[in-house]
Enzyme design. Structure first.
Site, PDB file in Angstrom:
ATOM      1  N   GLY A  40     -15.041  61.621   7.663  1.00 45.24           N
ATOM      2  CA  GLY A  40     -16.224  62.418   7.382  1.00 45.24           C
ATOM      3  C   GLY A  40     -16.724  62.146   5.970  1.00 45.24           C
ATOM      4  O   GLY A  40     -16.074  61.465   5.173  1.00 45.24           O
ATOM      5  N   THR A  69     -16.997  63.813   3.146  1.00 41.23           N
ATOM      6  CA  THR A  69     -16.242  64.218   1.960  1.00 41.23           C
ATOM      7  C   THR A  69     -15.003  63.365   1.745  1.00 41.23           C
ATOM      8  O   THR A  69     -14.670  63.022   0.607  1.00 41.23           O
ATOM      9  CB  THR A  69     -15.853  65.706   2.080  1.00 41.23           C
ATOM     10  N   GLU A  76     -17.684  56.716   6.351  1.00 38.96           N
ATOM     11  CA  GLU A  76     -19.074  56.707   5.886  1.00 38.96           C
ATOM     12  C   GLU A  76     -19.138  56.196   4.439  1.00 38.96           C
ATOM     13  O   GLU A  76     -19.020  56.983   3.525  1.00 38.96           O
ATOM     14  CB  GLU A  76     -19.669  58.110   6.005  1.00 38.96           C
ATOM     15  N   ALA A 136     -27.545  59.938  14.401  1.00 38.65           N
ATOM     16  CA  ALA A 136     -29.004  59.781  14.358  1.00 38.65           C
ATOM     17  C   ALA A 136     -29.663  61.032  13.779  1.00 38.65           C
ATOM     18  O   ALA A 136     -30.487  61.684  14.424  1.00 38.65           O
ATOM     19  CB  ALA A 136     -29.532  59.459  15.755  1.00 38.65           C
ATOM     20  N   TRP A 154     -23.688  67.521  15.993  1.00 38.07           N
ATOM     21  CA  TRP A 154     -23.087  68.056  14.772  1.00 38.07           C
ATOM     22  C   TRP A 154     -23.839  69.340  14.440  1.00 38.07           C
ATOM     23  O   TRP A 154     -25.026  69.273  14.170  1.00 38.07           O
ATOM     24  CB  TRP A 154     -23.213  67.063  13.604  1.00 38.07           C
TER      25      TRP A 154
END
Length: 398
Positions: free
Chosen positions: A97, A99, A138, A201, A342
């Site tokens: 994720g 963070t 990410e 997206a 999400w």
């Protein structure tokens, strides 16, 4: 076609201020839950739980304080109970994720660390009674990291295969919709190890921009290009055409939240400020929208919706039921594998998640013809290798 996948992120911090627990999930309408997030130790590559109280310790009212042995509680037990009631519901441990992603650089940086990552992540799956792993890196920043990612996936797939026995453990990733990020991925090398890709997206526009914009539009705007800095079809086309990803391995991610722009005349126009939001600045839960005084708008040309309040001059970019309809039609026409959201705590409609009550999850399910048209492959419920006595025994007293 084995049926559409409906993939919902459940975040382990939802149990606090949001007061949203696994028991509140619309389990009948979901085929997959991505349980977010586990973390990675950058020094060693070890995958570990980020909040053991939420994950495995919290006692719910139905949990005994008198059980003997080594037992699991928290969200993990509640998800295990849901899996027994809803055999189509697969639960994956989501690692990383936004963070925690900086930890991947070193955590997946050496062969030793990648081996430890795969081994410790797989042990968590068999201990916690989950159905696989979802990796949210990410994002890989260069080709060396992209190569490391491929090797990480290979090692995870091999470790899951070695541990699954009669079960079928799944491996998925969350991937970007922005060209700067997706162009770095070695998709053709990743795909053989993956069950599906969760395409993020959303977050196309936000507080980092100079102008108010759409955060999850399907198509670019020709009449107002500054309102659509990114678009979904360009990303989907890249994954399928350039990346060679089978369309049914792409799950379209959609937001269950809105991004706010204050003091603006609307999409593509300057703004100043983003406002309080529900839990963080500038971000509203979908169930808190539209805000009082705001009217919902739809632009079918770009596949985007938003709300606008002319008196407060606030625009909020989010998916309405009408936009969810457009996206469900796009998923079907492009033969994608399904939908991802999400995150689950912010939807309307509670546990039943009906379209009539505004549920975005329920809208997709209804639009594709109901739960019978979803992926019905069964989850695993036998974990003789778990370290937890109650999970190993199948939660007999619950």
């Amino acid at each position: 076609m084995s049926g559409y996948k409906t993939v919902g992120y459940f975040v382990n911090w939802a149990i606090y201020g949001r007061n949203y627990n696994p028991q509140d999930l619309p389990a009948e309408k979901l085929t997959h839950i991505l349980y977010a997030f586990a973390n990675v130790r950058p020094e060693t590559g070890e995958v570990y739980l980020s909040d053991t109280w939420s994950d495995i310790e919290k006692h719910y009212p139905t949990d005994s304080w008198n059980d003997t042995g080594n037992n699991v509680y928290g969200c993990v037990k509640q998800l295990g109970l849901l899996k027994r009631q809803h055999r189509q519901l697969k639960v994956l441990l989501s690692i990383g994720g936004w963070t925690y992603s900086p930890n991947f650089t070193n955590g997946a940086g050496t062969p030793e660390n990648r081996a430890r990552f795969a081994q410790t992540a797989t042990k968590l799956i068999t201990d916690l009674g989950f159905d696989g792993i979802d990796i949210d890196w990410e994002y890989p920043q260069n080709d060396q990291q992209a190569q490391n990612y491929v090797d990480l996936l290979r090692r995870c797939r091999e470790a899951l295969n070695a541990a699954q026995g009669q079960r079928r453990f799944q491996l998925t990733v969350a991937v970007p919709a922005g060209p700067d990020n997706y162009n770095k991925l070695r998709l053709q090398e990743m795909t053989p190890y993956l069950d599906f890709y969760n395409l993020m997206a959303y977050d196309y526009a936000g507080s980092w921009d100079q102008t108010a914009g759409h955060q999850a539009n399907l198509y670019p705007s020709t009449s107002n290009p500054t309102s659509t800095p990114f678009n979904t079809v360009q990303a989907v086309n890249h994954y399928i055409d350039a990346g060679g990803v089978p369309s049914n391995k792409i799950i379209l991610g959609m937001p269950i939240y809105g991004r706010a722009f204050q003091n603006t005349d609307g999409p593509g126009r300057p703004y100043s400020g983003i406002g309080q939001g529900t839990w963080e600045q500038g971000v509203y839960d979908y169930k808190a929208l539209p805000r009082p005084g705001a009217t919902e708008q739809l632009d079918t040309n770009i596949g985007a919706s938003w709300s606008y309040d002319p008196s407060s001059r606030e625009m909020v970019s989010y998916d309405t039921v009408a936009a969810a309809d457009l996206k469900a039609a796009y998923i079907q026409s492009r033969r994608l594998g399904g939908a991802m959201w999400w995150e689950t705590s912010a939807d309307k409609g509670g546990k039943t998640a009906n379209k009539a009550d505004g549920s975005l999850i329920g809208t997709f399910v209804e639009d594709v013809g109901g739960v019978n048209n979803l992926d019905r492959t069964q989850n695993a419920i036998s974990y003789p290798d778990s370290q937890y006595d109650n999970l190993k025994a199948g939660f007999p007293s619950s």
